[in-house]
Design a protein around this motif. Structure first.
Motif, mmCIF file in Angstrom:
data_model
loop_
_atom_site.group_PDB
_atom_site.id
_atom_site.type_symbol
_atom_site.label_atom_id
_atom_site.label_comp_id
_atom_site.label_asym_id
_atom_site.label_seq_id
_atom_site.Cartn_x
_atom_site.Cartn_y
_atom_site.Cartn_z
ATOM 1 N N SER A 1 9.007 59.293 20.963
ATOM 2 C CA SER A 1 8.683 57.715 20.682
ATOM 3 C C SER A 1 9.291 57.090 21.662
ATOM 4 N N ARG A 2 10.517 57.409 22.032
ATOM 5 C CA ARG A 2 11.397 56.605 22.794
ATOM 6 C C ARG A 2 10.776 56.627 24.335
ATOM 7 N N ILE A 3 10.158 57.718 24.789
ATOM 8 C CA ILE A 3 9.816 57.773 26.079
ATOM 9 C C ILE A 3 8.328 56.987 25.895
ATOM 10 N N MET A 4 7.568 57.138 24.856
ATOM 11 C CA MET A 4 6.109 56.631 24.822
ATOM 12 C C MET A 4 6.312 55.226 24.822
ATOM 13 N N GLU A 5 7.185 54.511 24.315
ATOM 14 C CA GLU A 5 7.283 53.063 24.398
ATOM 15 C C GLU A 5 7.730 52.672 25.804
ATOM 16 N N ARG A 6 7.795 53.529 26.594
ATOM 17 C CA ARG A 6 7.894 53.348 28.131
ATOM 18 C C ARG A 6 6.973 53.802 28.943
ATOM 19 N N VAL B 1 13.481 68.780 27.356
ATOM 20 C CA VAL B 1 12.675 69.241 28.273
ATOM 21 C C VAL B 1 11.007 69.164 27.736
ATOM 22 N N TYR B 2 11.077 69.411 26.717
ATOM 23 C CA TYR B 2 9.406 69.194 25.967
ATOM 24 C C TYR B 2 8.828 67.885 26.283
ATOM 25 N N PRO B 3 9.556 66.742 25.598
ATOM 26 C CA PRO B 3 9.231 65.502 25.773
ATOM 27 C C PRO B 3 8.969 64.942 27.236
ATOM 28 N N ALA B 4 9.927 65.497 28.147
ATOM 29 C CA ALA B 4 9.993 65.049 29.587
ATOM 30 C C ALA B 4 8.850 65.580 30.267
ATOM 31 N N PHE B 5 8.545 66.838 29.840
ATOM 32 C CA PHE B 5 7.349 67.270 30.367
ATOM 33 C C PHE B 5 6.021 66.660 30.062
ATOM 34 N N LYS B 6 5.805 66.557 28.798
ATOM 35 C CA LYS B 6 4.699 65.832 28.152
ATOM 36 C C LYS B 6 4.489 64.394 28.738
ATOM 37 N N MET B 7 5.904 63.666 28.769
ATOM 38 C CA MET B 7 5.434 62.445 29.270
ATOM 39 C C MET B 7 5.230 62.368 30.634
ATOM 40 N N ALA B 8 5.975 63.103 31.567
ATOM 41 C CA ALA B 8 6.015 62.894 32.985
ATOM 42 C C ALA B 8 4.582 63.387 33.481
ATOM 43 N N ARG B 9 3.778 64.147 32.491
ATOM 44 C CA ARG B 9 2.407 64.576 33.084
ATOM 45 C C ARG B 9 1.465 63.597 32.693
ATOM 46 N N LEU B 10 1.657 62.332 32.204
ATOM 47 C CA LEU B 10 0.953 61.560 31.626
ATOM 48 C C LEU B 10 0.035 60.885 32.954
ATOM 49 N N ASP B 11 -1.440 60.611 32.751
ATOM 50 C CA ASP B 11 -2.281 60.068 33.731
ATOM 51 C C ASP B 11 -1.603 58.654 34.094
ATOM 52 N N PRO B 12 -1.196 58.308 35.367
ATOM 53 C CA PRO B 12 -0.798 57.019 35.481
ATOM 54 C C PRO B 12 -1.494 55.974 34.936
ATOM 55 N N VAL B 13 -3.060 56.121 35.178
ATOM 56 C CA VAL B 13 -3.901 55.029 34.705
ATOM 57 C C VAL B 13 -3.888 55.002 33.076
ATOM 58 N N ILE B 14 -3.776 56.004 32.438
ATOM 59 C CA ILE B 14 -3.613 55.914 30.875
ATOM 60 C C ILE B 14 -2.378 55.555 30.533
ATOM 61 N N ALA B 15 -1.306 55.844 31.298
ATOM 62 C CA ALA B 15 0.172 55.423 30.906
ATOM 63 C C ALA B 15 0.156 53.842 31.238
ATOM 64 N N LEU B 16 -0.819 53.178 32.197
ATOM 65 C CA LEU B 16 -0.452 51.617 32.370
ATOM 66 C C LEU B 16 -1.308 51.101 31.207
ATOM 67 N N LYS B 17 -2.449 51.635 30.798
ATOM 68 C CA LYS B 17 -3.111 51.243 29.840
ATOM 69 C C LYS B 17 -2.435 51.009 28.453
ATOM 70 N N ARG B 18 -1.452 52.197 28.342
ATOM 71 C CA ARG B 18 -0.908 52.193 26.927
ATOM 72 C C ARG B 18 0.169 51.131 27.116
ATOM 73 N N GLY B 19 0.651 50.886 28.190
ATOM 74 C CA GLY B 19 2.049 49.937 28.339
ATOM 75 C C GLY B 19 1.455 48.228 28.034
ATOM 76 N N LEU B 20 0.196 48.094 27.802
ATOM 77 C CA LEU B 20 -0.039 46.968 27.685
ATOM 78 C C LEU B 20 0.081 46.300 26.059
#
Lengths: 415, 221
Positions: free
Chosen positions: A310-315, A396-415
């Motif tokens: 959740s913490r990383i998803m916010e970011r 480790v798991y959250p770090a891997f999960k979030m770091a592998r996010l597609d940048p386009v999707i990550a930028l859209k989520r951050g809107l």
């Protein structure tokens, strides 16, 4: 880069106070329990009292007798005859000490009934264990051989009887016998199984000599060697002696199983040992302890994994931006792992302080009489290792999960 | 500088296949300033993401400075993005936990540059966008126009050859938008940066050297 990761982490913690608080609370409670458990286990495995030289000795405290078919099994403390016939003749140990387990006795002081622990020992007992004498000294071989009615008591008993500790030369009555106090030692906690007692007297002062003919009883023995490496020889010699030379006249119990164990082996055998086997199961104990610790950390870790996601998803916008500007997946993984390690280390430091407070509370409460929990490098190192494992498991798991996010999707989520 | 050959992009969901881009051929010269226009959902941003190597095409080839990108590994693409490309987003995408100066330094973190040099380069970039006095502020302490100027500083701090701007004035009023446009124009003029800008604003588009129009995922000439 590391400095930057740490600085970013610190800024994130400061700016997201609520998440930081929730995370720290969970980490602190989990790690406090782990640090307290580590300290208590350390206290048992590495005593700081008379048994602090425990790497130099093995203890024989159990005897199992069976018939030929191992259908009848009888386990108890060894009797003096067993120790006299099969332990005292051993050649590998430098010193062998024989003593009874501590027994509860009742005494009356100023018409008040109190319970105390009494242990009967030989003179070698004082050579192999490192008691700290406050006044006087222990009894010697001659006093033991002649069955002198002399006693060593602990500070607590001295204060109970006389309201002072300088009591050498005073007399106390125990089980209808009068003993002269010749030494006062510091209190020994019950975690030091072989040393703990309130009063120690020579076992040659027992009212009868019947104990000399008993195969089973309430005796124990310590096999001591100044070179710990040589203790293996003593173990083997003892087992071979039992396997090949044991004779129990006039009894159908013709097989004997007993063990000369160090602290860890004794603990392993208590939990996993079979009465009719010489196996120590020390590996099982170690694996079990590790699994238990991991299992204990698993539930809070899963909770932390959720919180971290959740913490990383916010970011996710931050992830997208960092990726867009050239952060690789592994760099982001490390960033989030280091954030989690830093957070866990802060939580660990809080847990360390809280555990000192709790252990002090246990000391003061008298829950474990005379116990003193001191922190040492070993406890610190093990606790730190546990903290790091916790940080990695939950991060480790959250770090891997979030770091592998597609940048386009990550930028859209951050809107 | 950049060639897109027969680029297509389709998104596959459970039952539906959506075509975002279809058979796009586009060449952008070094130092060129072009704008991409088209109605919402026509594929402008997808095109920009593919040009910026943030997204991969389903089909076709991308060539940057004579090198075909489709064969690059993820690590190489990351490095290429870091060294050659700068991004400006419509919604700024500044990291709220970091100060202005730290936000601007961000692209340099992934290069082997000393902290001192990074700080110096970030200050220079902030000076170019007229925000030297706001280095220690946090993004939420700035106006929209100031935030976009920070985003521009972040995009140019690494001296990229290619600057991609996705509706950089879309969230700003006309005055602020004009200020940002002037900064982008000066970058093009003074540093010969190649710029691709997605915009809805015809007036802004006319200030660029070439307008590329996209409709239903295809280029319209």
């Amino acid at each position: 880069m590391l400095k930057n990761y740490l600085m970013t982490a610190w800024k994130v913690f400061q700016r997201r106070k609520f998440f930081t608080f929730i995370n720290l609370f969970g980490i602190c409670i989990t790690l406090t329990i782990i640090v307290v458990a580590t300290r208590v286990a350390d206290n048992n495995l590495y005593p700081t009292g008379p048994e602090k030289n425990n790497e130099h000795f093995l203890v024989i405290s159990k005897l199992t007798l069976t018939d030929d078919k191992q259908q009848n099994i009888d386990s108890s403390y060894p009797g003096f005859k067993f120790i006299n016939d099969y332990v005292l003749p051993l050649k590998a140990p430098e010193i062998i000490s024989v003593y009874t387990k501590s027994n509860t006795i009742s005494s009356f002081i100023k018409e008040l009934k109190i319970k105390q622990q009494l242990r009967r020992t030989d003179a070698n007992y004082w050579k192999v264990l490192q008691f700290e004498f406050v006044h006087g000294q222990s009894f010697d071989q001659q006093q033991f051989d002649l069955g002198h009615s002399v006693a060593v008591i602990n500070q607590h008993t001295a204060l109970q009887y006389f309201d002072r500790t300088d009591v050498v030369g005073e007399q106390i009555d125990l089980q209808n016998q009068r003993f002269e106090i010749i030494g006062v030692v510091k209190n020994v906690p019950p975690t030091e199984l072989n040393a703990h007692s309130d009063i120690w007297v020579p076992f040659t002062t027992l009212p009868t000599t019947a104990y000399r003919h008993q195969m089973r009883g309430n005796f124990q023995a310590i096999l001591y060697h100044s070179n710990p490496e040589r203790l293996k020889d003593a173990q083997l010699e003892f087992i071979n002696r039992l396997k090949h030379e044991f004779v129990n006249e006039n009894s159908e119990m013709t097989k004997a199983f007993s063990y000369a164990d160090n602290k860890l082996e004794e603990m392993a055998r208590d939990f996993f040992g079979e009465e009719t086997s010489f196996e120590t199961h020390i590996q099982t104990l170690i694996i079990f302890s590790i699994l238990l610790s991991l299992l204990f950390m698993l539930l809070p870790s899963i909770n932390m994994v959720n919180l971290n996601i959740s913490r990383i998803m916010e970011r996710s916008s931050e992830i997208g931006v960092r990726k867009a500007f050239g952060a690789s997946t592994s760099q982001l993984v490390w960033q989030f792992i280091i954030e989690n390690i830093l957070l866990t280390l802060i939580g660990g430091t809080m847990a360390f302080s809280l555990s000192i407070f709790i252990l002090n509370g246990i000391e003061i409460s008298g829950l474990i009489p005379y116990v003193e929990f001191t922190f040492n490098f070993r406890v610190f190192a093990v606790s730190l290792l546990m903290i790091l494992i916790f940080a990695l498991v939950s991060g480790v798991y959250p770090a891997f999960k979030m770091a592998r996010l597609d940048p386009v999707i990550a930028l859209k989520r951050g809107l | 500088m950049l060639h897109l050959t027969n680029i297509s992009k389709t998104y596959q969901t459970d039952k539906i296949e959506t075509t975002a881009l279809s058979n796009i051929d586009l060449s952008i010269k070094k130092g060129e300033f072009i704008s991409v226009m088209g109605p919402s959902g026509c594929g402008k941003s997808t095109l920009l993401n593919i040009i910026g190597l943030l997204d991969q095409p389903s089909d076709g080839q991308i060539t940057v400075a004579g090198q075909q990108i489709t064969s690059y590994k993820d690590k190489d693409i990351t490095q290429l993005r870091n060294e050659k490309i700068g991004f400006i987003f419509q919604s700024f995408h500044l990291i709220s936990d970091l100060r202005v100066i730290d936000n601007v330094e961000l692209p340099l973190l992934y290069r082997k540059i000393s902290a001192k040099k990074r700080r110096q380069m970030a200050l220079e970039a902030l000076e170019k966008v007229g925000l030297s006095a706001r280095t220690l502020h946090y993004p939420n302490q700035l106006s929209g126009g100031q935030q976009q100027r920070v985003a521009v500083a972040r995009a140019i701090v690494g001296k990229p050859k290619l600057l991609l701007a996705d509706e950089p004035t879309g969230n700003l009023d006309s005055h602020m938008g004009d200020e940002i446009m002037k900064i982008i124009e000066s970058l093009h003029k003074n540093h010969e940066t190649t710029i691709v800008m997605v915009t809805h604003d015809e007036a802004m588009a006319k200030r660029t050297e070439r307008i590329v129009r996209v409709f239903d995922g295809q280029l319209v000439h």
